[in-house]
Design a protein around this motif. Sequence first.
Motif, PDB file in Angstrom:
ATOM      1  N   ILE A 153      12.532  -3.456 -11.351  1.00 28.13           N
ATOM      2  CA  ILE A 153      12.808  -2.248 -10.578  1.00 28.13           C
ATOM      3  C   ILE A 153      12.124  -2.320  -9.215  1.00 28.13           C
ATOM      4  O   ILE A 153      10.960  -2.716  -9.108  1.00 28.13           O
ATOM      5  N   SER A 154      12.853  -1.959  -8.177  1.00 29.61           N
ATOM      6  CA  SER A 154      12.296  -2.037  -6.825  1.00 29.61           C
ATOM      7  C   SER A 154      11.819  -0.661  -6.384  1.00 29.61           C
ATOM      8  O   SER A 154      11.908   0.308  -7.130  1.00 29.61           O
ATOM      9  N   VAL A 155      11.321  -0.589  -5.147  1.00 29.11           N
ATOM     10  CA  VAL A 155      10.889   0.700  -4.604  1.00 29.11           C
ATOM     11  C   VAL A 155      11.969   1.232  -3.685  1.00 29.11           C
ATOM     12  O   VAL A 155      12.413   0.575  -2.763  1.00 29.11           O
TER      13      VAL A 155
ATOM     14  N   ALA B 219      13.663   4.397 -12.242  1.00 33.55           N
ATOM     15  CA  ALA B 219      14.558   3.872 -13.286  1.00 33.55           C
ATOM     16  C   ALA B 219      13.776   3.380 -14.501  1.00 33.55           C
ATOM     17  O   ALA B 219      14.356   3.179 -15.564  1.00 33.55           O
ATOM     18  N   TYR B 220      12.436   3.237 -14.362  1.00 32.95           N
ATOM     19  CA  TYR B 220      11.643   2.856 -15.544  1.00 32.95           C
ATOM     20  C   TYR B 220      11.752   3.927 -16.630  1.00 32.95           C
ATOM     21  O   TYR B 220      11.461   3.664 -17.780  1.00 32.95           O
TER      22      TYR B 220
ATOM     23  N   VAL C 266      15.205  -0.962 -22.128  1.00 32.07           N
ATOM     24  CA  VAL C 266      14.712  -2.319 -22.406  1.00 32.07           C
ATOM     25  C   VAL C 266      13.401  -2.472 -21.647  1.00 32.07           C
ATOM     26  O   VAL C 266      13.076  -1.640 -20.787  1.00 32.07           O
ATOM     27  N   ASP C 267      12.664  -3.514 -21.945  1.00 33.13           N
ATOM     28  CA  ASP C 267      11.424  -3.788 -21.217  1.00 33.13           C
ATOM     29  C   ASP C 267      11.720  -3.795 -19.719  1.00 33.13           C
ATOM     30  O   ASP C 267      12.786  -4.262 -19.284  1.00 33.13           O
ATOM     31  N   ASN C 268      10.789  -3.279 -18.960  1.00 32.04           N
ATOM     32  CA  ASN C 268      11.032  -3.233 -17.517  1.00 32.04           C
ATOM     33  C   ASN C 268       9.741  -3.335 -16.752  1.00 32.04           C
ATOM     34  O   ASN C 268       8.659  -3.096 -17.277  1.00 32.04           O
ATOM     35  N   ILE C 269       9.860  -3.708 -15.491  1.00 33.32           N
ATOM     36  CA  ILE C 269       8.684  -3.875 -14.631  1.00 33.32           C
ATOM     37  C   ILE C 269       8.996  -3.311 -13.251  1.00 33.32           C
ATOM     38  O   ILE C 269      10.027  -3.632 -12.656  1.00 33.32           O
ATOM     39  N   ALA C 270       8.111  -2.433 -12.789  1.00 35.90           N
ATOM     40  CA  ALA C 270       8.289  -1.807 -11.486  1.00 35.90           C
ATOM     41  C   ALA C 270       7.538  -2.629 -10.441  1.00 35.90           C
ATOM     42  O   ALA C 270       6.356  -2.907 -10.601  1.00 35.90           O
TER      43      ALA C 270
ATOM     44  N   GLY D 290       9.896  -4.308  -1.841  1.00 32.04           N
ATOM     45  CA  GLY D 290      10.396  -5.571  -1.279  1.00 32.04           C
ATOM     46  C   GLY D 290      10.113  -6.800  -2.112  1.00 32.04           C
ATOM     47  O   GLY D 290      10.653  -7.876  -1.839  1.00 32.04           O
ATOM     48  N   ARG D 291       9.259  -6.682  -3.140  1.00 34.18           N
ATOM     49  CA  ARG D 291       8.780  -7.894  -3.810  1.00 34.18           C
ATOM     50  C   ARG D 291       9.494  -8.215  -5.117  1.00 34.18           C
ATOM     51  O   ARG D 291       9.063  -9.126  -5.836  1.00 34.18           O
ATOM     52  N   ALA D 292      10.550  -7.485  -5.438  1.00 39.88           N
ATOM     53  CA  ALA D 292      11.223  -7.695  -6.727  1.00 39.88           C
ATOM     54  C   ALA D 292      11.652  -9.150  -6.952  1.00 39.88           C
ATOM     55  O   ALA D 292      11.478  -9.668  -8.057  1.00 39.88           O
ATOM     56  N   PRO D 293      12.182  -9.844  -5.928  1.00 40.85           N
ATOM     57  CA  PRO D 293      12.584 -11.239  -6.192  1.00 40.85           C
ATOM     58  C   PRO D 293      11.386 -12.142  -6.538  1.00 40.85           C
ATOM     59  O   PRO D 293      11.515 -13.055  -7.355  1.00 40.85           O
TER      60      PRO D 293
END
Lengths: 246, 356
Positions: free
Chosen positions: A49-51, A57-58, A63-67, A71-74
């Motif tokens: 999940i991005s900002v 959306a968390y 399903v498991d997720n990470i915020a 800009g750093r999602a990739p």
Amino acid sequence: MGEMIYKRTDFLKARPTHYCPGCTHGLEHKLVGEVLEELGVIDRSIMVISVGCSAPAYDYANVDNIACLHGRAPATATGVKAALPDSIVYLHQGDGDLLSIGLDETISAAGRGENITVVFANNNIYGMTGGQMAATTLIGQKATTCPAGRDPHLDGYPMKACEMIATLTAPKLVARTALYDIPHIIQTKKILKKAFQNQIDKKGYSFVEILSTCPTNWHMSPQASMEHVKNEMEEVYPLGIFKDED
Amino acid sequence: MKKLMKGNEAIAEAAIQAGCKCYFGYPITPQNEVPEYMSWRLREMGGVFKQAESEVASVNMVYGAGAAGVRAMTSSSGLGIALMQEGITNLASTQVPAVFLNVMRGGPGLGTIQASQADYNQMTRGGGNGDYYLPTYAPSTLQEACDLIQKAFDTAFKYRTPVGVMVDATIGNMMESVDIKENVQPDPSIPDVNEWCIRGGRREDGSVHRIKGLFNVPEECEAFNEELAKKYDKIRENEVMVDIKDCEGADVVIVAYGTTARIAKQTMKLGKENGLKIGMVRPQTVWPFPYDELREACRDAKGVLCAEMAIDQLLQDVKLALEGTKPIATYHRLSGVMPSANDMYDACVKLAKEAK
Ligand SMILES: Cc1ncc(C[n+]2csc(CCOP(=O)(O)OP(=O)(O)O)c2C)c(N)n1
Ligand code: SF4
Ligand SMILES: [Mg+2]
């Protein structure tokens, strides 16, 4: 008992979202969810999940997720895949996140050919922070940091993500779609499916830009927003498949 | 088995032997041998090495791998660590374990590529936002650097926190004989990562793991901060490490860490030869800082000499520890100019005279 022909995707929790009426972020999550379900990979899916407006959306991902940081999602997804190569990661990023603050991470992950699927919600504006100009804001479009409309002499020109990423060697699928009518929604889903199939098959990087709406900061009704995508945005950001390597 | 190794490479090998499975980093002198070594050795050991596009990316890659419960690390020097600060506070807030190695060079800004300790504030006070700390080890020999980076992984996972290890360019680049502990098993007191890490999908009971540092409700964020503060209290209580030498009956106690502490040992020898009793307090953790241990060790001293390769950074903690009870003098050299044992000795003599 009637036959079940349509149900909420199991990828999302059964709860309302905070998205404004007519916003496409929620529809994009839903389409991705349906695709992951149809591909049978929910049990190894991770939402990255991005900002931006989609940051909360968390609370929706089932399903498991990470915020991630803005800009750093990739980069974060690169780390997740390094640790969990068999996971299926879904990155959902806005235009401020993906094309401005995170451009380096975007291009570098694409250049390395990370085995990830990026869904780019391009709504031509910074939704979350209240409607500032984005790199994608159309010429003449008003935003809170270009109240007279974007002037290319002052603010430059719209940046085109698909066109840039398609110049790279590693990406397998680069496409731009829209959601303003049923055929386009169906087409978007088809492309998303291919993008995630690529990841499942460990083929590498896929990028799906979806022309998205922000009725609130565009000061338009949901319906007028869809018309705007079709009549104004599409002209600057043509739909199509920019790269598709099998 | 003892082996002669270059600092940066030995530290990298020690990390691998402590179970480091993912390394992400961006080149910067004086730590380039870390990513270079990792690029072949970690892959050979079945781990993942990625050269990141920047330190901003490195720290966020570490975040992704750490969130999956894997032992991940990055390394850099002060400038790169500066770029990572948003990521480090994010790791603190998301409670994701990871290890950060800072091989310090001279600053501020681009500074020099030679040894320095001017990142003391950066590591112990941090540049990230919010109420967080970075537990940080400050070894002074290569052997200690290898032992402490291995311990750093355990500390990171025990408390679910980012952990720093700081050495200066001298330690990173010198050759020293080391005995790297092999195939080190995690401390058995570490909670099972499966209780919190992301794996994909959800648990059998339908629950989902979320790694996040954003809160919708102020009261929830406040409560989280209080919990985090308790964790830092526990770290302060359990993890302080300090090496105290010859402080009983000492005229002067030197406080120094890292390479400066090695030089201070020579100064202590000069003291012995010339009849001045010099002791040393050498913090091995700089956060948490050994405040009580330092105050207690300096009980007999006429004065305390704070020696560092930085201007009055360590000094702030020495002052906090001594609470005005002892005269304090300082000695420093900067930016790659090495401190001298003789000059440090002269500073001790002067302090002992004035403090009478
Ligand atoms: C380092 C950092 N700078 C700025 C912000 C503030 N910020 C949050 S969201 C956002 C813009 C989001 O716009 P976009 O990515 O287009 O997403 P949208 O809300 O339009 O979906 C900004 C600037 C931040 N969270 N972090
Ligand atoms: S502000 Fe715009 S992008 Fe954000 S939820 Fe509302 S419509 Fe969607
Ligand atoms: Mg946007």
